[in-house]
Design a protein around this motif. Structure first.
Motif, mmCIF file in Angstrom:
data_model
loop_
_atom_site.group_PDB
_atom_site.id
_atom_site.type_symbol
_atom_site.label_atom_id
_atom_site.label_comp_id
_atom_site.label_asym_id
_atom_site.label_seq_id
_atom_site.Cartn_x
_atom_site.Cartn_y
_atom_site.Cartn_z
ATOM 1 N N UNK A 22 8.089 -8.550 -5.666
ATOM 2 C CA UNK A 22 8.122 -7.197 -6.214
ATOM 3 C C UNK A 22 8.179 -7.197 -7.745
ATOM 4 N N UNK A 23 8.281 -8.377 -8.359
ATOM 5 C CA UNK A 23 8.349 -8.466 -9.815
ATOM 6 C C UNK A 23 9.669 -7.996 -10.387
ATOM 7 N N UNK A 24 10.782 -8.323 -9.730
ATOM 8 C CA UNK A 24 12.098 -7.833 -10.134
ATOM 9 C C UNK A 24 12.977 -8.966 -10.685
ATOM 10 N N UNK A 25 13.992 -8.576 -11.434
ATOM 11 C CA UNK A 25 14.801 -9.549 -12.166
ATOM 12 C C UNK A 25 15.642 -10.445 -11.258
ATOM 13 N N UNK A 26 15.903 -10.023 -10.031
ATOM 14 C CA UNK A 26 16.674 -10.849 -9.114
ATOM 15 C C UNK A 26 15.788 -11.810 -8.318
ATOM 16 N N UNK A 27 14.523 -11.907 -8.704
ATOM 17 C CA UNK A 27 13.596 -12.794 -8.015
ATOM 18 C C UNK A 27 13.787 -14.247 -8.382
ATOM 19 N N UNK A 28 13.132 -15.116 -7.661
ATOM 20 C CA UNK A 28 13.226 -16.559 -7.893
ATOM 21 C C UNK A 28 12.871 -16.928 -9.336
ATOM 22 N N UNK A 53 -0.991 2.667 -4.477
ATOM 23 C CA UNK A 53 -0.888 1.510 -5.357
ATOM 24 C C UNK A 53 0.279 0.606 -4.977
ATOM 25 N N UNK A 54 1.264 1.165 -4.312
ATOM 26 C CA UNK A 54 2.362 0.359 -3.810
ATOM 27 C C UNK A 54 3.337 -0.080 -4.888
ATOM 28 N N UNK A 55 4.392 -0.775 -4.444
ATOM 29 C CA UNK A 55 5.447 -1.220 -5.339
ATOM 30 C C UNK A 55 5.283 -2.665 -5.770
ATOM 31 N N UNK A 108 0.808 -1.224 0.000
ATOM 32 C CA UNK A 108 0.000 0.000 0.000
ATOM 33 C C UNK A 108 0.839 1.272 0.000
ATOM 34 N N UNK A 109 2.153 1.133 -0.092
ATOM 35 C CA UNK A 109 3.023 2.305 0.009
ATOM 36 C C UNK A 109 2.841 3.244 -1.181
ATOM 37 N N UNK A 110 3.076 4.519 -0.918
ATOM 38 C CA UNK A 110 3.036 5.536 -1.973
ATOM 39 C C UNK A 110 4.300 5.406 -2.813
ATOM 40 N N UNK A 111 4.145 5.228 -4.124
ATOM 41 C CA UNK A 111 5.305 5.107 -5.000
ATOM 42 C C UNK A 111 6.080 6.408 -5.123
ATOM 43 N N UNK A 112 5.407 7.516 -4.889
ATOM 44 C CA UNK A 112 6.073 8.807 -5.034
ATOM 45 C C UNK A 112 5.435 9.632 -6.130
ATOM 46 N N UNK A 113 6.010 10.788 -6.421
ATOM 47 C CA UNK A 113 5.443 11.678 -7.445
ATOM 48 C C UNK A 113 5.271 10.979 -8.787
#
Length: 324
Positions: free
Chosen positions: A94-100, A39-41, A28-33
């Motif tokens: 988080x949907x990142x390339x270093x993920x499993x 919407x979160x990360x 739920x974190x704010x992604x920023x401007x």
């Protein structure tokens, strides 16, 4: 149990809960401007396991990284208790390339060959997969076991019954674990399941079955011990059902309007209940409680920062790692 074993169960549960609280925060974190507030990360749906930690801690305490475990769409507690790398798992969520899965799978599709862990968003999918692993373990003449974990709603699916039948017929080294959190999404179990306990269904397939009440991690640990030992000894499968607790919604954002107990559900939180039991037994004190919380926070925040620092997959690589 020895005091150290009980402390280990407590620490595992605290780590699982600390992780879920952090994932909830980041979801739920704010992604920023430039981004929508709230919407979160973390992309996609989110199913969190707060309240079900006794199942993961109690069962996985008997497993090694050579054993296999399959989970359902609410998998984080089981992955953590089984020793899945926290950094790689978080990066995948988080949907990142270093993920499993290089960021391709997300939180419902975590696959870790190093610990033989997998999960799926498809109801009851993990049961037949665990059978395949158990079959391979036996063919290789090892004492390794497979554990299949799913919710009580999955016990009404055909794959569950087919898996129990074949596992019993072939005496495969597998333990079936049913997490009964009372709610199949939003339907009370007594409106969807004809029996009071899914453990009795084991009898139909000629295998041992047991139900543990009260979300009791000590009881889960003791019930799982002979079942895992039976599987290792080549004596066949068993079924364990645990009456556990879903503290939060089916998915994150679930208003839970269907749930009359949502105002009082936290009174049954298994972690403070177990903490009090260990304090009363002289196993736990303020220093150990603070240490467990601090250690868990350090590990979890490190994993969160690792995930955030990992890159988002390049859209041009969308067809990479696709096999047909």
């Amino acid at each position: 149990m020895e005091p150290q074993a009980r402390l280990d169960l407590y620490r595992t549960m605290v780590l699982c809960r600390t992780y879920e609280e952090a994932i909830l925060r980041e979801y739920h974190a704010d992604k920023g401007p430039g981004f929508d507030i709230g919407k979160g990360l973390i992309p996609g749906e989110m199913h969190l396991s707060a309240g079900q930690e006794p199942v993961a801690a109690g069962v996985c305490a008997h497993l090694t990284a050579d054993d296999a475990i399959t989970a359902a769409h609410r998998p984080h507690h089981l992955a953590i208790a089984h020793g899945v790398d926290l950094r790689a798992m978080t990066a995948e969520i988080f949907g990142r390339v270093d993920g499993l899965g290089k960021g391709r799978g997300g939180h419902m599709h975590l696959f870790d060959p190093a610990t033989h862990f997998s999960c799926s968003g498809i109801v009851a999918e993990g049961f037949p997969a665990a059978l395949g692993q158990a079959f391979a373990f036996r063919r290789r003449k090892t004492d390794r076991v497979a554990v299949a974990v799913a919710g009580e709603g999955a016990a009404n699916a055909g794959a569950f019954h087919e898996a129990l039948n074949l596992a019993a017929l072939w005496a495969l080294p597998v333990v079936f674990v049913v997490e009964d959190n009372d709610w199949g999404i939003s339907v009370p179990r007594d409106l969807s399941t004809a029996v009071d306990s899914n453990a009795v269904r084991a009898t139909a397939y000629g295998i041992p079955g047991e139900r543990v009440e009260d979300n009791d991690v000590d009881a889960v640990h003791e019930a799982a011990r002979p079942m895992v030992a039976r599987a290792r000894a080549g004596e066949g499968p068993s079924l364990l059902e645990v009456h556990t607790l879903r503290l939060w919604g089916h998915f994150e954002g679930d208003a839970q309007g269907y749930r009359p107990d949502r105002e009082k559900v936290h009174e049954d939180d298994p972690i403070p209940i177990y903490e009090k039991r260990l304090r009363d037994a002289g196993v736990l004190d303020d220093e150990l409680v603070q240490q467990a919380a601090a250690d868990a926070t350090t590990k979890v925040e490190d994993a969160i920062e690792f995930a955030k620092a990992s890159a988002v997959p390049d859209p041009s690589t969308a067809t990479d790692y696709v096999f047909a």
